[in-house]
Design a protein around this motif. Sequence first.
Motif, PDB file in Angstrom:
ATOM      1  N   PHE A  18      95.486  48.079  60.327  1.00  0.00           N
ATOM      2  CA  PHE A  18      96.144  48.548  59.221  1.00  0.00           C
ATOM      3  C   PHE A  18      97.721  48.918  59.715  1.00  0.00           C
ATOM      4  O   PHE A  18      98.834  48.674  59.155  1.00  0.00           O
ATOM      5  CB  PHE A  18      95.648  49.447  58.163  1.00  0.00           C
ATOM      6  CG  PHE A  18      94.700  48.856  57.228  1.00  0.00           C
ATOM      7  CD1 PHE A  18      95.215  48.539  55.961  1.00  0.00           C
ATOM      8  CD2 PHE A  18      93.178  48.586  57.487  1.00  0.00           C
ATOM      9  CE1 PHE A  18      94.336  47.862  54.996  1.00  0.00           C
ATOM     10  CE2 PHE A  18      92.517  47.936  56.614  1.00  0.00           C
ATOM     11  CZ  PHE A  18      92.955  47.621  55.408  1.00  0.00           C
ATOM     12  N   THR A  19      97.738  49.720  60.701  1.00  0.00           N
ATOM     13  CA  THR A  19      98.982  50.502  61.138  1.00  0.00           C
ATOM     14  C   THR A  19      99.655  49.418  61.777  1.00  0.00           C
ATOM     15  O   THR A  19     100.790  49.277  61.382  1.00  0.00           O
ATOM     16  CB  THR A  19      98.515  51.439  62.270  1.00  0.00           C
ATOM     17  OG1 THR A  19      97.662  52.292  61.365  1.00  0.00           O
ATOM     18  CG2 THR A  19      99.779  52.171  62.895  1.00  0.00           C
ATOM     19  N   ALA A  22     101.085  46.928  59.051  1.00  0.00           N
ATOM     20  CA  ALA A  22     102.173  47.324  58.161  1.00  0.00           C
ATOM     21  C   ALA A  22     103.544  47.429  58.748  1.00  0.00           C
ATOM     22  O   ALA A  22     104.340  47.321  58.321  1.00  0.00           O
ATOM     23  CB  ALA A  22     101.623  48.970  57.771  1.00  0.00           C
ATOM     24  N   THR A  28     104.535  50.529  54.381  1.00  0.00           N
ATOM     25  CA  THR A  28     103.752  51.630  54.600  1.00  0.00           C
ATOM     26  C   THR A  28     102.180  51.240  54.461  1.00  0.00           C
ATOM     27  O   THR A  28     101.869  50.041  53.835  1.00  0.00           O
ATOM     28  CB  THR A  28     103.989  52.888  53.545  1.00  0.00           C
ATOM     29  OG1 THR A  28     103.602  52.395  52.319  1.00  0.00           O
ATOM     30  CG2 THR A  28     105.452  53.354  53.670  1.00  0.00           C
ATOM     31  N   GLN A  29     101.452  51.728  55.111  1.00  0.00           N
ATOM     32  CA  GLN A  29      99.963  51.623  55.078  1.00  0.00           C
ATOM     33  C   GLN A  29      99.391  51.750  53.646  1.00  0.00           C
ATOM     34  O   GLN A  29      98.675  50.685  53.278  1.00  0.00           O
ATOM     35  CB  GLN A  29      99.188  52.449  56.070  1.00  0.00           C
ATOM     36  CG  GLN A  29      99.297  52.183  57.466  1.00  0.00           C
ATOM     37  CD  GLN A  29      98.328  53.049  58.453  1.00  0.00           C
ATOM     38  OE1 GLN A  29      97.146  52.922  58.168  1.00  0.00           O
ATOM     39  NE2 GLN A  29      98.891  53.617  59.510  1.00  0.00           N
ATOM     40  N   SER A  33      97.571  48.577  51.825  1.00  0.00           N
ATOM     41  CA  SER A  33      96.139  48.671  51.085  1.00  0.00           C
ATOM     42  C   SER A  33      96.320  48.381  49.617  1.00  0.00           C
ATOM     43  O   SER A  33      95.411  47.611  49.217  1.00  0.00           O
ATOM     44  CB  SER A  33      95.732  50.093  51.280  1.00  0.00           C
ATOM     45  OG  SER A  33      95.862  50.484  52.817  1.00  0.00           O
TER      46      SER A  33
END
Length: 307
Positions: A18-19, A22, A28-29, A33
């Motif tokens: 995810f990091t 992104a 942003t994460q 999401s």
Amino acid sequence: MELRQLRAFVTLADCLNFTEAAQKLFITQPALSKQIHALEETLGGLLFTRNRRGAELTPLGKELHEQTRTLVLQAEQLKRHAQRVLKGQSGKLAIGIGLSSLRLASSFTAQFRGLYPDVTITFQDTSSVPLIAQLLADQSQLGFLRLPIEPPLVAHKLLTDQLVLAVNRHHYSGHDEADFLRQLEQLPLLRLTPTQGQRFNRQIDQFLAFHNCYPVVAQYAGDNQTLLALVAAGLGVAIVPQSAVFIAPEEVDIIPLSGDYTQWDIGIAWNPHYENPIRDAFIQLVLQREADRHDGHKKGRLMRPYA
């Protein structure tokens, strides 16, 4: 389902983090999401499961990964294509031409294709009257045709054409224009059919009437190329545009005609009512080349030494 959601899915599916995903998407994460969650709700199933290493594709995610990548790539290609079309760098262009403008139109088109190779250009061989109707209906975006034309079409003059007499001296004798005009009523005249080249036929009628000459038409043909072939075969004489001389067989001699009703202008015409950046780019090329040609002529005259 939004394109940004599909792009987020593909990016996360490629790196499974995810990091990292992104960062690649410049969001942003939490925003990532949120997009993944919204896509999963639309599809009705989970695409990822979280683990200590980051994320893992579910069976549904694995099934949709490559297909979604293809959709995202196609969307990017569509966007780039749209941008090129808007800039006049890609798309299609239909150009109406007649024999009088064939070489001129071909020269400009070759130069344009060198600058814009992604543009597909179609030539439509037609006479001025139907070409005007095509321009009015946007069936052709440009036309090389006889001037003048009426609004809403606009045009730019490119050259002057004129009438010439095509003969086969092995069958019909004469030394110059006057000789042939004196005997034209006794010669078998070959002409375009009345439905072909209406404005050109009208020009010939005006020329003949001015000289009080009313020859009998021996045969009609559908185009100037056929007329010249008939002249070469000795079946008669024909009045054709000077611009058609380049397709004349070797057996055909050309007698220039002078005086009233022998000349007319040829230009490029378009319908400004329709927006078309590709057409506008072509027009700009034509105008620039014409300006360069005129500047060249001026410089040539300035550099010519005095006698």
